[in-house]
Scaffold this motif. Structure first.
Motif, PDB file in Angstrom:
ATOM      1  N   GLU A  39       5.023  13.930  -1.946  1.00 45.21           N
ATOM      2  CA  GLU A  39       4.592  12.537  -1.983  1.00 45.21           C
ATOM      3  C   GLU A  39       4.140  11.886  -0.611  1.00 45.21           C
ATOM      4  N   VAL A  40       4.589  12.470   0.416  1.00 46.34           N
ATOM      5  CA  VAL A  40       3.919  11.911   1.568  1.00 46.34           C
ATOM      6  C   VAL A  40       2.675  12.393   1.831  1.00 46.34           C
ATOM      7  N   LEU A  41       2.388  13.552   1.674  1.00 46.51           N
ATOM      8  CA  LEU A  41       0.837  14.052   1.880  1.00 46.51           C
ATOM      9  C   LEU A  41       0.188  13.438   0.724  1.00 46.51           C
ATOM     10  N   ASN A  42       0.439  13.124  -0.299  1.00 47.25           N
ATOM     11  CA  ASN A  42      -0.436  12.818  -1.431  1.00 47.25           C
ATOM     12  C   ASN A  42      -0.674  11.161  -1.026  1.00 47.25           C
ATOM     13  N   LEU A  43       0.341  10.308  -0.176  1.00 50.22           N
ATOM     14  CA  LEU A  43       0.080   9.407   0.310  1.00 50.22           C
ATOM     15  C   LEU A  43      -1.139   9.234   1.322  1.00 50.22           C
ATOM     16  N   LEU A  44      -0.842   9.919   2.282  1.00 45.71           N
ATOM     17  CA  LEU A  44      -1.917  10.239   3.419  1.00 45.71           C
ATOM     18  C   LEU A  44      -3.424  10.647   2.871  1.00 45.71           C
ATOM     19  N   LYS A  45      -3.552  11.581   1.844  1.00 49.69           N
ATOM     20  CA  LYS A  45      -4.679  11.801   1.018  1.00 49.69           C
ATOM     21  C   LYS A  45      -5.169  10.454   0.517  1.00 49.69           C
ATOM     22  N   ASN A  52      17.884  -2.368   5.259  1.00 51.65           N
ATOM     23  CA  ASN A  52      18.121  -1.469   6.400  1.00 51.65           C
ATOM     24  C   ASN A  52      17.581  -0.217   6.143  1.00 51.65           C
ATOM     25  N   ILE A  53      16.893   0.112   7.538  1.00 53.23           N
ATOM     26  CA  ILE A  53      16.043   1.503   7.385  1.00 53.23           C
ATOM     27  C   ILE A  53      16.993   2.550   7.129  1.00 53.23           C
ATOM     28  N   ASN A  54      18.166   2.447   7.819  1.00 55.20           N
ATOM     29  CA  ASN A  54      18.977   3.938   7.729  1.00 55.20           C
ATOM     30  C   ASN A  54      19.687   4.074   6.500  1.00 55.20           C
ATOM     31  N   ASN A  55      19.467   2.816   5.601  1.00 51.41           N
ATOM     32  CA  ASN A  55      19.961   3.290   4.341  1.00 51.41           C
ATOM     33  C   ASN A  55      19.290   3.892   3.286  1.00 51.41           C
ATOM     34  N   LEU A  56      17.950   4.184   3.804  1.00 46.81           N
ATOM     35  CA  LEU A  56      16.813   4.850   2.965  1.00 46.81           C
ATOM     36  C   LEU A  56      16.752   6.396   2.902  1.00 46.81           C
ATOM     37  N   SER A  57      16.208   7.041   1.926  1.00 47.65           N
ATOM     38  CA  SER A  57      16.179   8.537   1.828  1.00 47.65           C
ATOM     39  C   SER A  57      15.309   8.864   3.256  1.00 47.65           C
ATOM     40  N   GLY A  58      15.276  10.399   3.294  1.00 48.64           N
ATOM     41  CA  GLY A  58      14.149  10.882   4.317  1.00 48.64           C
ATOM     42  C   GLY A  58      12.740  10.597   3.865  1.00 48.64           C
ATOM     43  N   GLY A  59      12.174  10.592   2.466  1.00 46.18           N
ATOM     44  CA  GLY A  59      11.127  10.505   2.131  1.00 46.18           C
ATOM     45  C   GLY A  59      10.656   8.821   2.342  1.00 46.18           C
ATOM     46  N   GLN A  60      11.505   8.122   1.935  1.00 49.11           N
ATOM     47  CA  GLN A  60      11.301   6.495   2.194  1.00 49.11           C
ATOM     48  C   GLN A  60      11.053   6.376   3.620  1.00 49.11           C
ATOM     49  N   LYS A  61      12.112   6.701   4.357  1.00 46.99           N
ATOM     50  CA  LYS A  61      11.884   6.647   5.772  1.00 46.99           C
ATOM     51  C   LYS A  61      10.595   7.085   6.371  1.00 46.99           C
ATOM     52  N   GLN A  62      10.149   8.209   6.022  1.00 46.99           N
ATOM     53  CA  GLN A  62       8.936   8.613   6.485  1.00 46.99           C
ATOM     54  C   GLN A  62       7.681   7.738   6.058  1.00 46.99           C
ATOM     55  N   ARG A  63       7.869   7.182   4.681  1.00 43.51           N
ATOM     56  CA  ARG A  63       6.845   6.102   4.585  1.00 43.51           C
ATOM     57  C   ARG A  63       6.667   4.910   5.433  1.00 43.51           C
ATOM     58  N   VAL A  64       8.143   4.594   5.797  1.00 39.64           N
ATOM     59  CA  VAL A  64       8.039   3.594   6.791  1.00 39.64           C
ATOM     60  C   VAL A  64       7.608   4.000   7.910  1.00 39.64           C
ATOM     61  N   GLN A 103       0.593  -1.055  -0.050  1.00 38.15           N
ATOM     62  CA  GLN A 103       0.013  -0.021  -0.015  1.00 38.15           C
ATOM     63  C   GLN A 103       1.009   1.364  -0.119  1.00 38.15           C
ATOM     64  N   THR A 104       1.856   1.259   0.623  1.00 38.38           N
ATOM     65  CA  THR A 104       2.743   2.508   0.775  1.00 38.38           C
ATOM     66  C   THR A 104       4.041   2.422  -0.132  1.00 38.38           C
ATOM     67  N   GLY A 105       4.081   1.638  -0.956  1.00 37.09           N
ATOM     68  CA  GLY A 105       5.066   1.405  -1.971  1.00 37.09           C
ATOM     69  C   GLY A 105       6.294   1.034  -1.457  1.00 37.09           C
ATOM     70  N   LEU A 106       6.424   0.221  -0.480  1.00 37.51           N
ATOM     71  CA  LEU A 106       7.827  -0.164   0.346  1.00 37.51           C
ATOM     72  C   LEU A 106       7.901  -1.713  -0.023  1.00 37.51           C
ATOM     73  N   PHE A 107       7.302  -2.294  -0.719  1.00 35.39           N
ATOM     74  CA  PHE A 107       7.562  -3.904  -0.480  1.00 35.39           C
ATOM     75  C   PHE A 107       8.754  -4.304  -1.083  1.00 35.39           C
TER      76      PHE A 107
END
Length: 260
Positions: free
Chosen positions: A179-185, A138-150, A128-132
């Motif tokens: 991207e994050v706000l569109n996901l929440l919407k 490792n979460i610490n290897n992700l970008s800021g936007g990807q981390k927020q999706r996590v 659903q969140t495009g993270l599959f």
């Protein structure tokens, strides 16, 4: 008639005996996106912490789905309400899946392993969140936007009716903010979840909200739909600015063209 899913009545909150939120009353509508705005230090984040019981209230009551939250255990609340703080952090050497699975803690006993049913729920949320495709990263290897999706995925894994988010776009560039706000919407529209969040950017607050709440000096002083809230008079009172308001050419919502 709109149903209120969460009602805050006469609540007062303090940090180290310093009063921040003062006898505040506010209600949040079921299935809507409500955005809280206001100057720094007005109590926006404190209010969310009080609602989520991270901060103990001094007075008042919080009614969740017609039940006083004082009558509910932390796990019972966590099955109805998820809270994403402003600066979430993860321990070292954990994967995206590990973090998202933490959202299932209200449904497990101590030391109980993740069930097959819960693994299916987590997989669905990751999709659903495009993270599959990043589930084993490792979460610490992700970008800021990807981390927020996590973090949002972790909140979604709780399967709550309400999600509270404290400045979910902080530290993100404009592209990742959208991207994050569109996901929440999208989540709000597809699942009907009630979303309550604090945002600093007035134009993003207007664009992505159904309802706006203006705080000042620890109290709610204005509330209404974006067309009622995005006015020069209200923005001057809240932020001390001279705002010039126009209309978004796409969704016709009010936007602040400039301010002095």
């Amino acid at each position: 008639m709109e149903k209120n899913i969460l009602e805050v009545k006469n609540i007062s909150l303090s940090y180290q005996k310093d009063p921040i939120v003062k006898e505040l009353d506010v209600s949040f509508m079921k299935g809507k996106i409500s955005v809280i705005i206001g100057p720094n230090g007005c109590g926006k984040s404190t209010l969310l912490k009080g609602i989520s019981r991270l901060l103990k209230k001094e007075t008042g009551s919080i009614i969740l789905n017609d039940t006083n939250m004082d009558e509910l255990s932390n796990k019972e609340i966590a099955k109805q309400l998820a809270f994403l703080p402003q600066s979430a952090t993860a321990p070292e050497d954990v994967t995206v899946r590990d973090v998202v699975e933490l959202g299932r803690y209200p449904y497990r006993k101590v030391l109980q392993k993740v069930s097959q049913e819960e693994k299916i729920i987590v997989d669905e949320v990751l999709q659903q969140t495009g993270l599959f495709h990043l589930r084993d990263e490792n979460i610490n290897n992700l970008s800021g936007g990807q981390k927020q999706r996590v973090w949002i995925a972790m909140a979604l894994a709780q399967k709550t009716e309400i999600i509270l988010l404290d400045e979910p776009t902080t530290y993100l560039d404009l592209g990742h903010q959208i991207e994050v706000l569109n996901l929440l919407k999208e989540l709000n529209e597809t699942t009907g979840q009630t979303i309550i969040m604090v945002l600093h950017d007035l134009n993003l607050a207007s664009r992505f909200s159904d309802y706006m709440i203006g705080m000042k000096d620890g109290r709610v002083v204005y509330e209404g739909v974006p067309t009622e809230m995005m006015t020069p008079t209200i923005l001057k009172d809240l932020f001390g600015i001279e705002a010039y308001i126009g209309e978004d050419p796409v969704d016709k919502k009010p936007i602040c063209l400039r301010f002095d």
